[in-house]
Write a protein that holds these residues in place. Structure first.
Motif, PDB file in Angstrom:
ATOM      1  N   GLN A   1       0.846  -1.055  -0.026  1.00 62.62           N
ATOM      2  CA  GLN A   1       0.046   0.083   0.077  1.00 62.62           C
ATOM      3  C   GLN A   1       0.907   1.397  -0.025  1.00 62.62           C
ATOM      4  O   GLN A   1       1.167   1.802   1.117  1.00 62.62           O
ATOM      5  CB  GLN A   1      -0.818   0.138   1.163  1.00 62.62           C
ATOM      6  CG  GLN A   1      -1.903  -1.110   1.276  1.00 62.62           C
ATOM      7  CD  GLN A   1      -2.718  -1.261   0.189  1.00 62.62           C
ATOM      8  OE1 GLN A   1      -3.528  -0.390  -0.343  1.00 62.62           O
ATOM      9  NE2 GLN A   1      -2.919  -2.544  -0.459  1.00 62.62           N
TER      10      GLN A   1
ATOM     11  N   SER B   1      -3.080  -2.499  -8.781  1.00 60.11           N
ATOM     12  CA  SER B   1      -4.775  -2.652  -9.206  1.00 60.11           C
ATOM     13  C   SER B   1      -5.278  -3.814  -8.089  1.00 60.11           C
ATOM     14  O   SER B   1      -4.576  -4.479  -7.649  1.00 60.11           O
ATOM     15  CB  SER B   1      -4.930  -3.328 -10.599  1.00 60.11           C
ATOM     16  OG  SER B   1      -4.114  -4.203 -10.743  1.00 60.11           O
ATOM     17  N   THR B   2      -6.418  -3.663  -8.221  1.00 66.24           N
ATOM     18  CA  THR B   2      -7.314  -4.874  -7.405  1.00 66.24           C
ATOM     19  C   THR B   2      -7.032  -6.246  -8.117  1.00 66.24           C
ATOM     20  O   THR B   2      -7.263  -6.351  -9.117  1.00 66.24           O
ATOM     21  CB  THR B   2      -8.916  -4.538  -7.191  1.00 66.24           C
ATOM     22  OG1 THR B   2      -8.962  -3.162  -6.481  1.00 66.24           O
ATOM     23  CG2 THR B   2      -9.567  -5.592  -6.509  1.00 66.24           C
ATOM     24  N   ASN B   3      -6.655  -7.155  -7.155  1.00 64.54           N
ATOM     25  CA  ASN B   3      -6.676  -8.531  -7.696  1.00 64.54           C
ATOM     26  C   ASN B   3      -7.645  -9.434  -7.111  1.00 64.54           C
ATOM     27  O   ASN B   3      -8.117  -9.187  -6.070  1.00 64.54           O
ATOM     28  CB  ASN B   3      -5.184  -9.116  -7.436  1.00 64.54           C
ATOM     29  CG  ASN B   3      -4.077  -8.210  -8.078  1.00 64.54           C
ATOM     30  OD1 ASN B   3      -3.990  -8.381  -9.260  1.00 64.54           O
ATOM     31  ND2 ASN B   3      -3.203  -7.632  -7.659  1.00 64.54           N
TER      32      ASN B   3
ATOM     33  N   ARG C   1      -9.278 -11.958  -4.641  1.00 65.73           N
ATOM     34  CA  ARG C   1      -8.967 -12.289  -3.316  1.00 65.73           C
ATOM     35  C   ARG C   1      -9.258 -13.803  -3.321  1.00 65.73           C
ATOM     36  O   ARG C   1      -9.789 -14.628  -3.756  1.00 65.73           O
ATOM     37  CB  ARG C   1     -10.184 -11.521  -2.358  1.00 65.73           C
ATOM     38  CG  ARG C   1     -10.325 -10.044  -2.668  1.00 65.73           C
ATOM     39  CD  ARG C   1     -11.319  -9.048  -1.918  1.00 65.73           C
ATOM     40  NE  ARG C   1     -12.613 -10.122  -1.973  1.00 65.73           N
ATOM     41  CZ  ARG C   1     -13.278 -10.121  -0.919  1.00 65.73           C
ATOM     42  NH1 ARG C   1     -13.216  -9.166  -0.084  1.00 65.73           N
ATOM     43  NH2 ARG C   1     -14.495 -10.599  -0.888  1.00 65.73           N
TER      44      ARG C   1
END
Length: 119
Positions: free
Chosen positions: A31, A70-72, A74
């Motif tokens: 982050q 980017s969102t991966n 989960r």
């Protein structure tokens, strides 16, 4: 130290450690959006006598963040389609249910802390 002897238990420990590193730990240390926003905060490199990073290094940091931030998927997403047998599908669903339950317990403990909501 030396690695433990090969066994199903030691293999399970290795897999669990890898799963932790590529999910929770990577998410925790990855982050960095706020940090790379400022080219003067912890640059990869800088010129002698200058306080901020070079434009090239700033662009490199921004590119790394854009490429990896980017969102991966989960770990608790439904991957049951990867398993052929009903037994293994059930094992996967049980594991994700346990992870969701664990997450709820962690959230409840965090809410009960003295400084809840002030993180």
């Amino acid at each position: 130290g030396a690695p433990p002897p090969l066994s199903c238990g030691s293999l399970a420990d290795v897999i669990a450690t890898f799963a932790h590193h590529v999910s929770a730990l990577h998410g925790h240390v990855g982050q960095v959006a706020g940090e790379v926003e400022d080219p003067c905060f912890a640059p990869f490199a800088w010129r002698e006598g200058e306080l901020c990073g070079t434009p090239r290094q700033s662009l490199a940091r921004a590119s790394i963040m854009a490429a990896t931030g980017s969102t991966n998927p989960r770990i608790i997403d439904d991957y049951s389609f990867l398993f052929k047998r009903g037994e293994t599908k059930g094992l996967w669903r049980n594991m994700t249910a346990e992870l969701l339950s664990f997450g709820e317990r962690v959230d409840a403990r965090n809410e009960a802390r003295e400084r809840a909501g002030r993180r």
